[in-house]
Each structure stands twice: as structure tokens, then as C-alpha cells.
Design a protein around this motif. Structure first.
Motif, short mmCIF file in Angstrom:
data_model
loop_
_atom_site.label_atom_id
_atom_site.label_comp_id
_atom_site.label_asym_id
_atom_site.label_seq_id
_atom_site.Cartn_x
_atom_site.Cartn_y
_atom_site.Cartn_z
N LEU A 76 0.82 -1.28 0.05
CA LEU A 76 0.09 0.12 0.07
C LEU A 76 0.84 1.21 0.12
O LEU A 76 0.56 2.18 -0.70
CB LEU A 76 -0.75 -0.02 1.30
N LEU A 77 1.82 1.21 0.84
CA LEU A 77 2.84 2.63 0.98
C LEU A 77 3.36 2.54 -0.33
O LEU A 77 3.86 3.89 -0.86
CB LEU A 77 3.86 2.27 2.08
N ALA A 78 3.99 1.59 -0.77
CA ALA A 78 4.52 1.84 -2.23
C ALA A 78 3.76 2.21 -3.35
O ALA A 78 4.17 3.12 -4.18
CB ALA A 78 5.18 0.19 -2.67
N ASP A 79 2.55 2.05 -3.15
CA ASP A 79 1.72 2.47 -4.49
C ASP A 79 1.06 3.66 -4.16
O ASP A 79 0.74 4.29 -5.07
CB ASP A 79 0.20 1.44 -4.37
N GLU A 104 10.24 -5.83 10.01
CA GLU A 104 11.04 -6.42 8.70
C GLU A 104 10.44 -6.34 7.41
O GLU A 104 11.09 -6.17 6.57
CB GLU A 104 10.87 -8.07 9.25
N GLU A 105 8.97 -6.17 7.37
CA GLU A 105 8.45 -6.00 6.10
C GLU A 105 8.71 -4.46 5.47
O GLU A 105 9.00 -4.63 4.50
CB GLU A 105 6.81 -6.32 6.29
N LEU A 106 8.66 -3.77 6.39
CA LEU A 106 8.79 -2.20 6.04
C LEU A 106 10.40 -2.04 5.50
O LEU A 106 10.51 -1.22 4.66
CB LEU A 106 8.80 -1.32 7.05
N THR A 107 11.49 -2.92 6.06
CA THR A 107 12.75 -2.77 5.72
C THR A 107 12.83 -3.04 4.10
O THR A 107 13.90 -2.72 3.66
CB THR A 107 13.66 -3.79 6.59
N LYS A 108 11.81 -3.66 3.54
CA LYS A 108 12.09 -4.21 2.16
C LYS A 108 11.53 -3.13 1.18
O LYS A 108 11.60 -3.29 0.15
CB LYS A 108 10.89 -5.37 2.05
N LEU A 109 11.23 -1.87 1.76
CA LEU A 109 10.68 -0.82 0.93
C LEU A 109 11.99 -0.38 0.42
O LEU A 109 12.53 0.74 0.75
CB LEU A 109 9.99 0.29 1.74
N GLN A 110 12.81 -0.80 -0.57
CA GLN A 110 13.89 -0.38 -1.12
C GLN A 110 13.85 0.58 -2.31
O GLN A 110 14.71 0.34 -3.19
CB GLN A 110 15.14 -1.57 -1.18
#
Length: 573
Positions: A76-79, A104-110
Motif C-alpha cells: 500500500l505504501l509503495a503504491d 521486517e516487512e517495512l525494511t523491504k521498501l528499497q
């Protein structure tokens, strides 16, 4: 409202720095645009929150379901675009605000986003640099080699033959960032009073700090200056490489820098096929991070795998200097002490460090925090320093902050993100890696050999407690510092310590040492003997004579020191 209003005729391109008041004045005249974006964002966030709340009410709290919701939030944040990707990245550093399951999931927002058309990128280059692309570059790749939330990168070659990377900012980026920041700031003023947050400042102030950092990151001239400053600190370092900036071909929205022909640190197979030493690369990465934090005070706050490259000669190259931060001298020194207190399991002193660094408010009663910290850290260290894992410590700490009034200052949120990311890269290369195995010898060495008065005082704080000298601490520091790869020269430290001991300011210390030697109504000869045996390898007669010759050379005229110079050349190195 009239069509001739200055607020309507201006574009967002004039926002070169984050100014919340100016941004508010700009969007006050664009009410329909603000309403449309606000409703769009809030509806999607509300739908996600409704789903999470229904899970709680219906008892659907399995780890698999929580993981699914965390993944939905990341998507959602990426979109929602660049601003919200950056919000997610910022939240990934805040264990005091976000549940462990989601961190941990938010750290994947690279910053993985689709690229924008090359025709638009070329138009931006030509507008920013004032010439057609073919005149600026002898060659430029037809498609971007990397795309992120704020821009994308092309490979190119200058007419003079240098291979370069050309970083081009996304179109209409300031328009999107300013609109989202305006909405987030407006919402923050209303919701803060109902949120159980322990930020140490208002939520609006946090948004403003986030906006300032974001605007620094989209100014590519600022990034170029950061890069050159970073390179200056590592000038002469044989292990770290920083690309050159080509200022003639750079602007606020286009950055041309040296192309790094390296291997991403996540590509273990390529690193091994290049016959590179994985453990050496890890050591370089950790030690360079410690130098940034504890020596220079200017650190790379986004060392994700895409920003670190192994060069074929064994060096480590850093790129992307948009997100940097700075630590004051006193905070650097306090961090050194905090690490030593943690490893030495001195939890009272560690809580004092947290107070000073503003992890805990001055008004908080720390009495119940010390035993809680002891339980937490004893479990993490498991009585073995080598077992320490920074990611585990962060996860456990995030549990502690929900029970006690901890908060994470903004500077340290970036430090946590930096260290967790770096440790994750290291573990992907070498699963048995332990960050403390590199970090603590480095800190011990600095405490024992640095001539800074503040660090000298920090060493004394470590060695003395309640006016008692802790012999075992000094032995441990020397032993751990010797585990480092380079030889430990303590003769300079001994000389500096003796000079300090004889100075006027060390009157109380001399009394403490005498008391330490006669503590418990006995003369501590055995402890002194053990300490001497520990120091003896570094205090050989030849070494001491070389030190004496150097001291005399610095103190006397050249005509007097010439014979001593000849003598010192005959001595073994």
C-alpha cells in the motif's frame, strides 16, 4: 479567489527547501486537489486499518495472518508513491512506534518502482544542463539501469572517455512531495492528541524534520557535496572507495558521477568467483560504519545492498549520498561508552547513557528500567559477547519500549537503520558473522589509544566505579583490542597516561589508584603483575627507545636530534 492570484500562478518548482508555512499558503488555494488526494489516501489507509481491526476482533491473529497484513501495508505504501515509501522506510527504523512483525516487512521498501519514460528523462537532462544530450554525453544507455522512488540512473560516457552514472530526478516530484507533506502535516495536528506516542516532541515537529530531510535528499547538488565530504574523511583509506562527482554535468535534478564497476554485496556467487575475501569485505563495511559514527560523526544513513559494491581489488565502494546525518562530538563519545557499558553488562551506566542520549526523558524514574534492561541484555548476550546480534537486540528493544517510556531520537533512528541494514548484508554473505566481533575490538582500541581528552575520561569511567579500580575491565579491554587484525601499540597510551597522571588535573585519580592498589587492606601485587604481563609484548626496550627518540626529535632542534635519528634507523621496526 481570482485567477490572477500569485499562489495559483506559481508552480511547486520554486520550493527549493522545505518550508511548511509557504507550502500551506500554496495549497490553501488548491482545495479541490488537496481534498481529492486526502480522500484517496485516507480511504485506502482506512480500509487497511479496518481489515487489521477485524482480524483482532475475530481472533485472526496467527503469525501467518499478521505477516500477510504487514505485506499488504508495504504494498500500500509503495503504491501511494514516493512520500509514503519514504514514510515506510522511516517507520522501519522506529521500534518504539511499529510492532516487530511489521518492522521486517517495512525494511523491504528499497525504493523499487517502475521507471519513467526515457524521453522525459532526456528532456529533464537537457533543461537542467542547458544542452542536448548528445552534446553532453558521448553515449547514454537507452533505458535506465536502476529506478527508485525519487529518480532513476543511466549509464553514460563523457566525451573525455570517463564512464559515468547519470542520476535523473522523477518529473513533478516536488509537486507530489509538497502535496503529501501538506496533508500529512495537517492530519498530524488533529490526530496526535489521540495517539499513544512517546516521541519527545509533537508529531508535527516530526513531520517537519522528515520533510526537511526529504528535501535535502532531492537536492542532487547537496548529494554531491555530501559525497565529496564523505570522500574527504576516507581520503588515504586503502579499503574504502567513493566515486568522483562531475560538477560540470550536475544540477539540482541531475547528478553525474563516476561509474562504479563493482559487484553488489548481495551477489555472493559473483564475489566468490572474483576470488574476493568475503570476511574482509564485511570487516571493511563494519569498521567504516564505526568510523563514520564514532570518529567522523558524518554517516551514510542508507547503506542498503544497492548502495554498496565490492570492487575487484578488494575495496568497498559507497554510492548514493542523499541520506546522510551527523552526530555531535559528545554523542559520538557517549556512544563509545554505551557500547562498552553494554558489553561489560554495566546496566546502571547504560541507562545513564540512554538518559543523556535522550532515549529516556529526564522526568522518568529509571529505577525499574535497570533490572528490565538487565534481563533484556543478559538474554541477548547469553553470557557470550560473540553471540550478540544487532537485529535481535533491536527486536527485543522494541518489546521493551512498549512497557517503559523509551523513545528513539531521530538521529538514532537513522543509526539503527544503518546498522541493521549493514548487519543484514553481512549475514547474507557470511551467516556466522557477529557484528560485535568487529565492533568491540574497534571500540576497545579507540578507548586505549585515542588521545582525545573526552575519550580518556570515558576510559577512566569504564575502569573506575564507586572509586574502585576494576582490574578485570582493563585486562578485558586490552585482550579484546588485541583480537583486531592490526598490532596494538600501547606504548603511546602508556606515555599519555603517565603524562596525564602527573598533571594537576589528575590529583583525584592518583588518590584513587593508591586506594585501588591497597583495596581490601592488601597490596594488589598479583593484579599489577598480571597487567604487566599483558602489557609487556607492547612495551619492549626497542619499542620504548624508538618512542623516546621520537619524543626527543619533536622537542629538540634538528642539529641535536640528527645523531638520534641515525640511531633510530638502526633499530628494528
Amino acid at each position: 479567489m481570482t485567477l490572477s492570484s500569485p499562489a495559483l500562478t506559481r508552480s511547486t518548482s520554486h520550493f527549493q527547501q522545505y518550508d511548511p508555512e509557504e507550502i500551506a499558503r500554496y495549497y490553501r488555494w488548491r482545495f479541490p486537489l488537496v481534498v481529492w488526494r486526502t480522500v484517496s489516501v485516507l480511504l485506502r489507509l482506512a480500509w487497511f486499518c479496518l481489515g487489521s481491526q477485524s482480524d483482532r476482533l475475530l481472533g485472526r491473529q496467527s503469525s501467518r495472518q499478521v505477516q500477510r497484513r504487514a505485506s499488504q501495508l508495504r504494498a500500500l505504501l509503495a503504491d501511494l508513491g514516493p512520500t509514503f515509501i519514504k514514510v515506510g522506510q522511516a517507520l522501519s527504523t522506529r521500534p518504539d512506534l511499529v510492532r516487530v512483525d511489521y518492522l521486517e516487512e517495512l525494511t523491504k521498501l528499497q525504493d523499487q518502482l517502475p521507471s519513467f519514460p526515457t524521453t522525459i528523462a532526456r528532456a529533464i537532462i537537457e533543461r537542467e544542463l542547458g544542452d542536448v544530450v548528445e552534446e553532453i554525453y558521448a553515449y547514454i544507455s537507452p533505458r535506465p539501469v536502476a529506478a527508485a522512488s525519487l529518480g532513476q540512473v543511466y549509464r553514460a560516457r563523457l566525451s573525455s572517455g570517463e564512464d559515468v552514472a547519470v542520476k535523473v530526478q522523477r518529473p513533478y516530484l516536488r509537486r507530489q512531495l509538497t502535496l503529501d507533506l501538506y496533508i500529512i502535516r495537517w492530519v498530524s495536528t488533529w490526530v496526535y492528541r489521540w495517539l499513544p506516542l512517546n516521541l519527545g516532541q509533537s508529531l508535527t515537529a516530526v513531520v517537519d524534520e522528515f520533510g526537511s530531510k526529504l528535501f535535502e535528499e532531492i537536492d542532487y547538488l547537496n548529494e554531491g557535496r555530501n559525497c565529496e565530504r564523505f570522500a574527504g574523511y576516507f581520503d588515504g583509506d586503502l579499503d574504502v572507495y567513493v566515486p568522483k562527482i562531475y560538477w560540470k554535468y550536475s544540477s539540482k535534478r541531475v547528478l553525474t558521477l563516476e561509474w562504479i564497476d563493482g559487484i553488489k554485496l548481495t551477489d555472493t556467487a559473483a564475489i566468490q568467483s572474483a576470488n574476493l575475501d568475503i570476511q574482509s569485505l564485511i570487516r571493511i563495511g563494519v569498521e567504516s560504519a564505526l568510523k563514520q559514527l564514532l570518529e567522523y560523526g558524518f554517516f551514510h544513513a542508507d547503506p542498503h545492498p544497492g548502495n554498496l559494491f565490492a570492487l575487484r581489488d578488494g575495496r568497498l565502494a559507497f554510492i548514493d549520498f542523499g541520506m546522510m546525518d551527523q552526530l555531535s562530538q559528545d554523542k559520538k563519545e557517549r556512544l563509545v561508552g554505551a557500547l562498552v557499558h553494554m558489553v561489560n553488562q554495566d546496566y546502571e551506566s547504560l541507562v545513564e547513557d540512554f538518559l543523556y542520549l535522550q532515549f529516556i526523558s529526564d522526568s522518568v524514574d529509571t529505577a525499574p528500567i535497570v533490572p528490565a534492561m538487565q534481563v533484556l541484555m543478559d538474554d541477548i548476550l547469553n553470557e557470550k559477547v560473540g553471540d550478540f546480534n544487532f537485529k535481535t537486540a533491536t527486536d527485543r528493544f522494541s518489546q521493551l519500549v512498549y512497557e517503559y517510556p523509551f523513545r528513539v531520537p531521530p538521529n538514532f533512528a537513522l543509526i539503527i537503520r544503518s546498522l541493521v541494514t549493514l548487519e543484514g548484508v553481512a549475514l547474507s554473505l557470511y551467516p556466522d558473522f557477529k557484528i560485535i566481533g568487529v565492533a568491540y575490538p574497534y571500540v576497545a582500541r579507540r578507548l586505549l589509544t585515542d588521545e582525545s581528552p573526552a575519550l580518556r575520561k570515558r576510559l577512566l569511567d569504564v575502569l573506575f566505579k564507586d572509586s574502585k579500580f576494576r582490574w578485570n575491565r582493563l585486562e578485558n579491554l586490552i585482550g579484546i583490542a588485541r583480537t583486531d587484525s592490526s598490532p596494538l601499540d600501547l606504548s603511546g597510551t602508556a606515555q599519555m597516561g603517565l603524562r596525564y597522571l602527573l598533571s594537576d588535573e589528575a590529583g583525584d585519580l592518583r588518590i584513587q589508584i593508591v586506594l585501588a592498589l591497597t583495596e581490601d587492606d592488601r597490596l594488589h601485587v598479583e593484579e599489577v603483575r598480571q597487567l604487566w604481563e599483558l602489557l609487556q609484548p607492547d612495551l619492549t626496550p626497542d619499542h620504548l627507545l624508538q618512542r623516546a627518540a621520537k619524543a626527543i626529535r619533536e622537542a629538540l632542534p634538528e642539529v641535536v636530534t640528527a645523531p638520534i635519528e641515525q640511531l633510530s634507523r638502526l633499530l628494528p621496526n
